[in-house]
Design a protein around this motif. Structure first.
Motif, PDB file in Angstrom:
ATOM      1  N   CYS B  84      -8.208  -0.523  47.100  1.00 12.05           N
ATOM      2  CA  CYS B  84      -9.171   0.047  46.434  1.00 12.05           C
ATOM      3  C   CYS B  84      -9.384  -0.752  45.139  1.00 12.05           C
ATOM      4  O   CYS B  84      -8.377  -0.955  44.355  1.00 12.05           O
ATOM      5  N   ASN B 101     -19.350   4.702  55.546  1.00 10.35           N
ATOM      6  CA  ASN B 101     -18.692   4.156  54.382  1.00 10.35           C
ATOM      7  C   ASN B 101     -17.212   4.393  54.398  1.00 10.35           C
ATOM      8  O   ASN B 101     -16.564   5.151  55.101  1.00 10.35           O
ATOM      9  N   TRP B 109     -13.241   6.957  45.555  1.00  5.96           N
ATOM     10  CA  TRP B 109     -14.192   5.953  45.448  1.00  5.96           C
ATOM     11  C   TRP B 109     -14.729   5.665  46.510  1.00  5.96           C
ATOM     12  O   TRP B 109     -13.949   5.438  47.573  1.00  5.96           O
ATOM     13  N   TYR B 111     -17.075   3.332  49.106  1.00  3.50           N
ATOM     14  CA  TYR B 111     -17.735   1.920  49.278  1.00  3.50           C
ATOM     15  C   TYR B 111     -18.583   1.921  50.606  1.00  3.50           C
ATOM     16  O   TYR B 111     -18.321   2.500  51.481  1.00  3.50           O
ATOM     17  N   GLY B 115     -18.402  -3.597  51.235  1.00  2.00           N
ATOM     18  CA  GLY B 115     -17.567  -3.504  50.137  1.00  2.00           C
ATOM     19  C   GLY B 115     -17.997  -3.380  48.919  1.00  2.00           C
ATOM     20  O   GLY B 115     -17.299  -3.109  47.814  1.00  2.00           O
ATOM     21  N   SER B 116     -19.381  -2.893  48.625  1.00  2.00           N
ATOM     22  CA  SER B 116     -19.902  -2.482  47.492  1.00  2.00           C
ATOM     23  C   SER B 116     -19.737  -1.108  47.182  1.00  2.00           C
ATOM     24  O   SER B 116     -19.526  -0.154  47.890  1.00  2.00           O
ATOM     25  N   LEU B 117     -19.271  -1.008  45.888  1.00  2.00           N
ATOM     26  CA  LEU B 117     -18.712   0.336  45.048  1.00  2.00           C
ATOM     27  C   LEU B 117     -20.147   1.081  45.056  1.00  2.00           C
ATOM     28  O   LEU B 117     -21.176   0.950  44.542  1.00  2.00           O
ATOM     29  N   LYS B 118     -19.956   2.243  45.729  1.00  2.00           N
ATOM     30  CA  LYS B 118     -21.194   3.325  45.876  1.00  2.00           C
ATOM     31  C   LYS B 118     -20.985   4.435  44.913  1.00  2.00           C
ATOM     32  O   LYS B 118     -21.957   4.984  44.589  1.00  2.00           O
ATOM     33  N   HIS B 145     -17.276  -3.717  40.528  1.00  2.00           N
ATOM     34  CA  HIS B 145     -16.037  -3.409  40.930  1.00  2.00           C
ATOM     35  C   HIS B 145     -16.072  -2.857  42.516  1.00  2.00           C
ATOM     36  O   HIS B 145     -15.530  -1.712  42.829  1.00  2.00           O
ATOM     37  N   GLY B 146     -16.608  -3.729  43.201  1.00  2.00           N
ATOM     38  CA  GLY B 146     -16.480  -3.456  44.686  1.00  2.00           C
ATOM     39  C   GLY B 146     -15.146  -4.003  44.961  1.00  2.00           C
ATOM     40  O   GLY B 146     -14.313  -4.484  44.558  1.00  2.00           O
ATOM     41  N   LEU B 147     -15.173  -3.888  46.458  1.00  2.00           N
ATOM     42  CA  LEU B 147     -13.927  -4.419  47.171  1.00  2.00           C
ATOM     43  C   LEU B 147     -14.046  -5.838  47.299  1.00  2.00           C
ATOM     44  O   LEU B 147     -15.147  -6.504  47.049  1.00  2.00           O
ATOM     45  N   ARG B 149     -14.579  -9.147  48.615  1.00  2.00           N
ATOM     46  CA  ARG B 149     -15.421  -9.588  49.742  1.00  2.00           C
ATOM     47  C   ARG B 149     -15.096 -10.976  50.375  1.00  2.00           C
ATOM     48  O   ARG B 149     -15.036 -11.854  49.461  1.00  2.00           O
TER      49      ARG B 149
END
Lengths: 156, 417
Positions: B84, B101, B109, B111, B115-118, B145-147, B149
């Motif tokens: 995370c 997701n 949080w 995603y 992997g994009s932060l939603k 601040h996504g995962l 990738r």
């Protein structure tokens, strides 16, 4: 199914554990019918309906072939096994035999080492009554211990 | 300690004497993870059929880092790190499943499968009256601040990934020779997942690569192979490598002619020994083999691709410190297999895996080698069968593939930062 049946199946399970813990592979084989099924299956495959087994034998002849491999061809660290088998749970009975299950734990002790929990799981059995007594027509060992500590040589 | 001093002393420029230190040093292990698993290499993550439908995911590992392979709604396959972006938690605990997701349970949080932060709870704070309490700074940008990738390569139904977005193409990585054997197995036919076997082997991860680069041992350690005539010294065979000697293929075709005893000078051969149930070796040749009855392909560093007669599998290597690794077998078949072929593959799987008639002993010997490496500083292994150089051969009586792997290992490990 009655108390007598429960007693006899418990005795069968005890005989099985005694055979594999003693390394008496001929006695192990003798507890199965000619066209038996014996499988050792990770719980993951079992629950997901994936057909792969860690070992999958479809006849007593295959069990004999495994015995030959244990005795003659498989190189491995020697170890003791100790089975602790729970009380059998009798499920149903029809022409194909009696279906029952039991929890088990197998401890492994390598020479000069500490005993460890090797494999825990559940036996799913179909047993049939023969002139020689109760025999396994089917024994499926569904194991929780999906990460095998190196190798698995002896029957569970 | 500077990085170079961590390297064990090699006896010479060659790689035919391998210092025990390459298997025992934790610092060296960390450098291997960095240089082989996290940079410049492609690592196996799974088969496309394991994430067949949108939303399917599979958790696995590259080196010692946890990653998730996902299939998003558009059918794409993504590989993201299971860390995370907020508190670093390995949020995904299931080994596989289906999800719209991912939500890290710690602070929720959320995603996307790519992997994009939603979503970040309380990103804009909590309004109380006309005041806003807390919240993320105004310049907090979820897009940053996504995962983590990974770069993904899909070919013929298998999926590889790399943390290194600058890595060469997967095809260049394998090189034309090994790619040919890869494509022989993964030629685009839909696969059918048969199941998994998992084992934990207390030995250095490289020993498993070496085991499948070592055609010296099968006819000697695996006496079952010999006893039942599956391994014979007159097998037509070849060993091939990529140009950098990191990957290899051991290719063999079962000998047909003559009494096996005449060509198998191995004491364990028993010409009269028969299986009680011959169905273990009910071998039916398949057109895609194109001749060879067995091809074992080592893709450095993370996977072995197995075709042994009708049994096909991937064997993934996941290091667990310098002294152990997880070895994860995924057996599969092909979607157009009939029931008899599926049964045949499942039955031949008895030969392989943690309990296999010819594989259980591999884990054992690796464990016992590692025991000596750990207890005997200054020792070395000897890999001189077939000479001291490195090159393809038309026979199996050589350890050239091991020497080749360590030539590559030295190139990468001894290079400067």
């Amino acid at each position: 199914m009655n108390a007598q049946t429960l007693y006899e199946i418990a005795q069968l399970h005890a005989d099985y554990a005694a055979a594999v813990d003693a390394g008496d592979w001929d006695a192990w084989v003798a507890l199965f019918t000619e066209d038996c099924v014996y499988r050792i299956v990770p719980r993951e495959n079992f629950e997901r309906g994936l057909p792969l087994a860690t070992l999958a034998f479809d006849s007593r002849a295959m069990l004999q072939d495994r015995v030959y491999a244990i005795r003659e061809t498989l190189f491995h660290d020697p170890y003791y096994q100790r089975h602790v088998v729970g009380l059998p749970r009798l499920l149903s009975q029809d022409d194909a035999g009696l279906r029952c299950e039991a929890n088990y734990a197998v401890f492994r002790t390598k020479l000069s080492q500490l005993s460890t929990v090797f494999n825990v799981g559940r036996y799913l059995d179909r047993v049939v009554h023969t002139p020689a007594g109760w025999r396994f027509a089917e024994r499926v060992c569904v194991y929780d211990s999906e990460m095998i500590p190196n190798s698995l040589i002896y029957p569970i | 300690m500077t990085p170079t001093t961590a390297l064990p002393p090699w006896a010479s420029e060659g790689t035919h004497r391998i210092p025990f230190g390459v298997y025992t040093d934790e610092q060296l292990h960390q450098r291997e993870l960095q240089r082989f698993f996290y940079q410049g290499h492609w690592c196996y993550v799974g088969l496309e059929v394991e994430v067949a439908e949108p939303g399917d995911f599979k958790r696995t590992s590259i080196g010692e880092r946890s990653v998730i392979m996902t299939r998003s709604a558009d059918g794409e396959i993504h590989v993201v790190e299971n860390v995370c972006a907020h508190r670093g938690m390995r949020f995904c605990r299931e080994r596989h499943g289906r999800a719209k997701n991912f939500v890290c349970p710690y602070h929720q949080w959320g995603y996307g499968l790519d992997g994009s932060l939603k979503g970040v709870p309380f990103q804009r704070g909590v309004r109380k009256g006309d005041q806003v309490h807390g919240g993320m700074p105004a310049d907090f940008n979820p897009a940053e601040h996504g995962l983590t990738r990974l770069k993904v390569a899909r070919r013929g139904g298998a999926v590889f990934a790399s943390f290194d977005h600058g890595v060469e193409s997967f095809e260049d990585y394998l090189g034309p020779t090994i790619l040919g054997y890869y494509d022989r197995l993964f030629n685009g036919r839909p696969l059918k997942l048969l199941g998994y076997n998992r084992q934990h082997i207390p030995g250095n991860w490289k020993l498993m690569q070496e085991n499948i680069k070592d055609p010296y041992h099968p006819g000697l350690l695996h006496t079952w192979f010999v006893t039942f005539g599956l391994w014979r010294a007159d097998n037509e065979s070849a060993l091939k490598m990529d140009a950098r000697h990191r990957h290899a293929a051991m290719i063999s075709t079962r000998g047909q002619a003559g009494e096996a005893g005449q060509v198998t000078a191995v004491s364990s051969f028993k010409s009269r020994m028969q299986l009680n149930d011959p169905r273990f070796l009910d071998i039916v040749p398949e057109p895609w083999w194109g001749g060879p009855t067995a091809v074992m392909t080592t893709v450095f560093p993370s996977v072995i691709l197995q075709q042994q007669v009708n049994s096909v599998s991937t064997r993934q290597i996941v290091p667990d410190g310098h002294g152990a690794f997880f070895f994860e077998w995924t057996h599969f078949g092909f979607a157009d297999d009939d029931a008899a072929m599926t049964e045949r593959r499942l039955r031949q799987a008895n030969l392989f895996g943690p309990a296999g008639f010819v594989s259980a002993d591999d884990g054992e010997v690796i464990e016992f080698s590692q025991q000596a490496f750990d207890s005997t500083p200054g020792g070395h292994t000897l890999a001189e069968l077939g000479g001291r150089d490195v090159g393809d051969t038309g026979h199996m009586v050589t350890e050239t593939l091991i020497r080749g792997m360590y030539r590559y290992w030295r190139e990468v490990m001894e290079a400067g930062e």
